[in-house]
Design an enzyme around this catalytic site. Structure first.
Site, PDB file in Angstrom:
ATOM      1  N   LYS A 190      33.364  -3.681  40.738  1.00 10.12           N
ATOM      2  CA  LYS A 190      32.579  -2.859  41.672  1.00 10.12           C
ATOM      3  C   LYS A 190      31.360  -2.272  40.945  1.00 10.12           C
ATOM      4  O   LYS A 190      31.309  -2.282  39.705  1.00 10.12           O
ATOM      5  CB  LYS A 190      33.462  -1.749  42.251  1.00 10.12           C
ATOM      6  CG  LYS A 190      34.028  -0.799  41.214  1.00 10.12           C
ATOM      7  CD  LYS A 190      35.170   0.043  41.782  1.00 10.12           C
ATOM      8  CE  LYS A 190      35.705   1.005  40.759  1.00 10.12           C
ATOM      9  NZ  LYS A 190      36.948   1.672  41.210  1.00 10.12           N
ATOM     10  N   TYR A 205       6.199  16.508  29.900  1.00  7.32           N
ATOM     11  CA  TYR A 205       6.161  17.450  31.026  1.00  7.32           C
ATOM     12  C   TYR A 205       6.643  18.833  30.607  1.00  7.32           C
ATOM     13  O   TYR A 205       7.577  18.970  29.813  1.00  7.32           O
ATOM     14  CB  TYR A 205       7.056  16.950  32.158  1.00  7.32           C
ATOM     15  CG  TYR A 205       6.448  15.824  32.946  1.00  7.32           C
ATOM     16  CD1 TYR A 205       5.369  16.034  33.803  1.00  7.32           C
ATOM     17  CD2 TYR A 205       6.956  14.528  32.837  1.00  7.32           C
ATOM     18  CE1 TYR A 205       4.811  14.988  34.532  1.00  7.32           C
ATOM     19  CE2 TYR A 205       6.412  13.484  33.570  1.00  7.32           C
ATOM     20  CZ  TYR A 205       5.344  13.724  34.410  1.00  7.32           C
ATOM     21  OH  TYR A 205       4.797  12.690  35.129  1.00  7.32           O
TER      22      TYR A 205
HETATM   23  C1  LIG Z   1      37.876   1.567  40.183  1.00  5.60           C
HETATM   24  C2  LIG Z   1      39.279   1.321  40.510  1.00  5.60           C
HETATM   25  C3  LIG Z   1      40.120   0.683  39.580  1.00  5.60           C
HETATM   26  C4  LIG Z   1      39.695   0.368  38.176  1.00  5.60           C
HETATM   27  O1  LIG Z   1      39.778   1.533  37.413  1.00  5.60           O
HETATM   28  P1  LIG Z   1      39.523   1.521  35.821  1.00  5.60           P
HETATM   29  O2  LIG Z   1      39.874   2.879  35.410  1.00  5.60           O
HETATM   30  O3  LIG Z   1      38.072   1.234  35.645  1.00  5.60           O
HETATM   31  O4  LIG Z   1      40.375   0.447  35.274  1.00  5.60           O
HETATM   32  C5  LIG Z   1      41.401   0.380  39.982  1.00  5.60           C
HETATM   33  N1  LIG Z   1      41.853   0.710  41.209  1.00  5.60           N
HETATM   34  C6  LIG Z   1      41.081   1.336  42.122  1.00  5.60           C
HETATM   35  C7  LIG Z   1      41.639   1.683  43.456  1.00  5.60           C
HETATM   36  C8  LIG Z   1      39.778   1.676  41.795  1.00  5.60           C
HETATM   37  O5  LIG Z   1      39.019   2.317  42.690  1.00  5.60           O
END
Ligand SMILES: *Cc1c(COP(=O)(O)O)cnc(C)c1O
Length: 371
Positions: free
Chosen positions: A40, A265
């Site tokens: 993601k 700035y």
């Molecule tokens: C983002 C996410 C993961 C992965 O988590 P990590 O800590 O990056 O391994 C797993 N399960 C769900 C539901 C998530 O939203």
């Protein structure tokens, strides 16, 4: 935003490190582990498609956070299972079905809305995973009764009960109480289901690393796949990981300023003595946030402090010596004996390594290497 290719600022992503991180996780947990790579948010800033392509042969599926991220993977030829981890817009259900993307059912109410949009939808290809809120408190069902009502309604519509999952709030912490209560609650809901789906899963990186008994049918591997410790500096890693991302740039301008001259700035930096100032083409529009003032970068293996305010597109550093335009600057990674990690930056900002890499904006060109 398009990546700026005519600029020396670049993120260098080592795909071999990502592969090794997956393999080391498998060795640690037992080679049977079904890993679904979490890509993601553009693969935590590493580039979702490139990461997915290089992980494809080592994993059994992928997790993303929304439909667009799933569509991106399918449009690049990824055919393995993909699960969207949050509830999609009910009207879009046909898109998920047509592309064979599994959806998360966060509640019975959501499913009732989806059922209104199933005309002309081949529901025998509509796979769903029920989300259980065992204590995270965001989305999901909190009782076996609601889960069983979902299964019954989905059955009537011909949908496929593919999985049930939960997500831990504190798997990366020392204290165990909350974790244990979530695990117990999830186990109890699963045992009260009218039937068990193919995939029961609860484990993110932290749970897989520090509570590997919770992996069950799928490990949802995110942060650790990118070579980052999900607890930051709180807990020790239990196997070897290699960070996959470096951030590099070059000096575009060098000058010496007199005592009393100001930089940037707000004229926030005032030289207390003659100072050699270098300019680096990265700024807050790249996700190099304004609170990076006071941190440092590496030039020729030495730490150089970031001075003055971070601008949108540039920042300034203090140098020990006059150097040529084009001199390499390391913002994340190794230079000589010195190293800057994503966690060093996270600690400086008072945040977590996840946020540092996710914020690296699309303007930063990504370069992929293997080893
Ligand atoms: C983002 C996410 C993961 C992965 O988590 P990590 O800590 O990056 O391994 C797993 N399960 C769900 C539901 C998530 O939203």
């Amino acid at each position: 935003m398009k990546p700026s290719t005519h600029r020396p600022t670049q993120a260098i992503i080592n795909l071999a490190a990502i592969q090794a991180n997956i393999e080391n996780f498998k060795k640690y947990t037992g080679n049977h582990t079904n890993i679904w790579a979490v890509v993601k948010a553009n693969g935590y800033g590493h580039g979702a498609n490139d990461v997915a392509q290089s992980a494809n042969d080592l994993v059994s599926g992928f997790c993303v956070s929304n439909l667009d991220e799933a569509i991106e993977l399918r449009s690049h030829g990824i055919v393995k299972p993909i699960l969207v981890l949050s509830g999609i817009v009910p009207e879009d259900i046909h898109i998920a079905v047509n592309l064979r993307i599994a959806v998360t059912v966060p509640s019975l109410d959501w499913l009732k809305l989806v059922v209104q949009h199933l005309e002309d939808v081949e529901t025998e290809h509509l796979k769903y995973h029920i989300k259980v809120d065992s204590g995270m408190g965001r989305i999901g069902v909190t009782t076996a009764r609601e889960a069983n009502e979902i299964i019954a309604l989905a059955d009537q519509s011909g949908m496929v009960f593919d999985g049930i999952f939960t997500h831990f709030a504190t798997a990366d912490e020392v204290a165990q109480e909350k974790f244990e209560s979530q695990w117990t609650k999830f186990e109890s809901i699963v045992s009260d289901l009218s039937r068990r789906p193919q995939y029961v899963h609860s484990s993110n990186s932290a749970a897989g690393i520090w509570h590997k008994e919770t992996i069950q049918d799928i490990e949802r591997l995110g942060d650790a796949m990118y070579g980052l410790n999900p607890s930051g500096q709180t807990l020790e890693m239990t196997y070897e990981i290699t960070p996959a991302l470096e951030l590099k740039s070059e000096l575009t301008h060098i000058k010496t300023i007199e005592k009393g001259a100001t930089v940037g700035y707000g004229a926030a930096f005032v030289a207390e003595k003659p100072t050699i100032v270098g300019t680096v083409p990265i700024g807050y529009a790249d996700g190099w946030t304004r609170d990076m003032t006071g941190f440092y970068v590496l030039v020729n293996g030495k730490k150089c402090p970031i001075i003055g305010r971070i601008s949108m597109d540039q920042m300034t550093i203090a140098l020990n010596e006059t150097l040529p335009i084009g001199t390499k600057v390391t913002l994340i990674g190794q230079d000589g004996d010195e190293k800057i990690t994503v966690d060093d930056i996270a600690v400086h900002r008072g945040t977590i390594n996840y946020e540092v890499v996710c914020l690296l904006s699309d303007r930063i060109k990504r370069i992929y290497i293997n080893g």
